[in-house]
Scaffold this motif. Structure first.
Motif: not given
Length: 520
Positions: A194, A215, A217, A225, A227, A238, A242-243, A246, A248, A251
């Motif tokens: 990332y 995002a 992941t 899972t 992010g 952002k 965004e996670f 989704k 998620i 983190i």
């Protein structure tokens, strides 16, 4: 050595180094997406070697060998941190391997390695591939993950070549330079990378902004899972939110965070983000309690589940200079799906806060309404004409004080960053303990005069604000001696926070912070 104590309702954590609290939980809440109920995690608070072995490295480039030798020394110290526990996943801080304070692109370049893009179906395992002998950082991280049979997340530097004729944004030196998180699985395979999107101030003089707001992941061998984003990213919509869109729930957050009182303190911002989003946050911070660059001081790492501090570390004790040194913060059973109240949480308490140094957030241009009575209602408002935003804040409170503490309540709409890549506007409603007991102008300044202690207990507290409808409002609540408090002590609404009935808390500050304006 740690002592353990079992609690059921107490909200203020003990001053012991370790504390275990047993609490109720929502036993019926499960997420079928995640295979495992819990995983063993660690974050490392780490202070790298003070500087590379080349003089004036910030301005004059090191040789490639000098840069590699420096990074390998840091990696060796980080590696030693992992020998203490059996883990599923470990996270290293931002800039822990490369160091920081590069003033131009040429000075940072020797510390970068070309990191391949992760493509479905293509196995990239630097530990098992001699093609990575010229990239010792990637190879060692890959082998480290294999050796300890864990998922390893580290922050490094990525260099990606470009051709001006086909890429109009290609820099004049014909390559991009990125602040980059990399993830290796338990076999040493590269799972994800990332590029940090939101660079903090001077970073932009030696790095490029990450170009994708998507995002990133990755799914682990233990069925969870994750992010990830980096440091300054946390204040933007952002990619962080965004996670959330989704769904998620776990983190990763490598950071090099210099705290500012009252609402940018490392562990309290980490907790507040996890609390508002109801996710697990694994936050690894650098450790500099003596400034290495102007007035920048850094400490505070932790693992949080829906705002509950499963384990955190905050100290003013400086790790030995000039040697690299770290502190492993572990949780053996992070719930893969955050619970409304974890079964238990293990708290590593602040070891010594008396030497913590942080900046203050100046409120000189904003009205500060002093809490003149032991009970009352206070309103505060501020209009930012540039943004055409007005914030109206309300405080309802009752307090008991055994000293002369001065508190103030303020509202502010602030333009923090005008960089086109980093436009950052925020609104805040903030209750603060003032630095000096008889000086209204010190409200919002860093707490130096009386340390991080208060003689004031709040028996009732409610803060509300009329934040714009699309705002994500982050709570930051700072207890006596910089304690991270339990979310169960409070009711958190969309635009409000309230101390629960019957709960009494010593507070240094309580704030509602929201990013507002464009790009959110």
């Amino acid at each position: 050595m740690g002592r353990y104590k079992f609690l059921s309702t107490k909200c203020v954590f003990s001053t012991m180094i370790f504390l275990v609290a047993l609490m109720g939980c929502d036993a019926g809440r499960q997420d079928p997406v995640e295979d495992h109920k819990s995983y063993a995690a660690a974050v490392v608070e780490f202070r790298p070697y003070t500087k590379p072995p080349c003089k004036n490295y910030s301005y004059t480039p090191c040789t490639k060998k000098q840069a590699q030798d420096y990074m390998i020394k840091n990696l060796q110290s980080l590696h030693r941190q992992l020998n203490r526990s059996k883990l599923n996943i470990a996270v290293f801080p931002e800039d822990a391997i490369t160091g920081a304070n590069f003033s131009n692109r040429a000075s940072r370049f020797p510390f970068l390695e070309n990191i391949p893009n992760v493509t479905d179906g293509v196995i990239i395992n630097p530990c098992l591939n001699i093609q990575f002998l010229d990239r010792p950082v990637l190879m060692r991280l890959s082998c480290m993950a294999r050796e300890h049979n864990l998922v390893l997340v580290a922050n490094v530097g990525d260099v990606q070549p470009c051709i001006p004729s086909s890429d109009p944004n290609c820099p004049s030196d014909h390559h991009y330079q990125y602040n980059t998180n990399v993830v290796f699985d338990s076999n040493g395979q590269l799972l994800a990378k990332y590029h940090k999107v939101h660079l903090f101030r001077e970073e932009a003089s030696s790095l490029n902004f990450g170009r994708s707001l998507e995002a990133v992941t990755f799914r682990t061998h233990f069925g969870v899972t994750f992010g990830m984003f980096t440091c300054y990213d946390i204040l933007f919509c952002k990619p962080p939110f965004e996670f959330i869109k989704k769904n998620i729930k776990n983190i990763i957050f490598p950071t090099f965070w210099g705290s500012e009182y009252p609402f940018y303190i490392s562990v309290h911002m980490q907790q507040g983000w996890s609390w508002r989003t109801q996710v697990n946050l694994l936050a690894a911070n650098q450790h500099f309690t003596r400034s290495h660059s102007g007035n920048f001081y850094s400490t505070g790492s932790g693992i949080y589940s829906a705002g509950y501090p499963l384990s955190y570390y905050l100290t003013g004790v400086q790790f030995d200079l000039p040697f690299a040194k770290g502190r492993l913060i572990t949780v053996p059973d992070v719930p893969a799906v955050p619970l409304s109240q974890p079964h238990r949480h293990i708290i590593r308490r602040n070891e010594d806060i008396s030497h913590i140094i942080m900046k203050g957030t100046s409120f000189l241009n904003y009205s500060k309404n002093v809490l003149a009575n032991p009970t009352g209602k206070i309103s505060a408002s501020h209009t930012n004409d540039e943004l055409n935003i007005t914030i109206n804040c309300q405080l309802d409170y009752k307090l008991i004080s055994t000293g002369n503490d001065l508190y103030a309540f303020t509202a502010a709409v602030v333009v923090q960053d005008r960089d086109p890549h980093n436009e950052l506007y925020y609104a805040v409603c903030s209750l603060v303990k003032c630095d000096k007991n008889h000086d209204r102008s010190s409200c919002g300044d860093a707490l130096h005069s009386n340390g991080y202690k208060t003689n004031t207990t709040f028996t009732e507290l409610k803060i509300t604000g009329n934040f714009p409808a699309d705002s994500m409002v982050i709570p930051t609540v700072v207890g006596d001696e910089l304690t991270v408090l339990q979310p169960s002590c409070f009711y958190l609404g969309a635009n409000s926070i309230k101390l629960n009935n019957g709960v009494k808390e010593k507070l240094l500050s309580a704030s509602l912070w929201a990013r507002v304006g464009k790009n959110c």
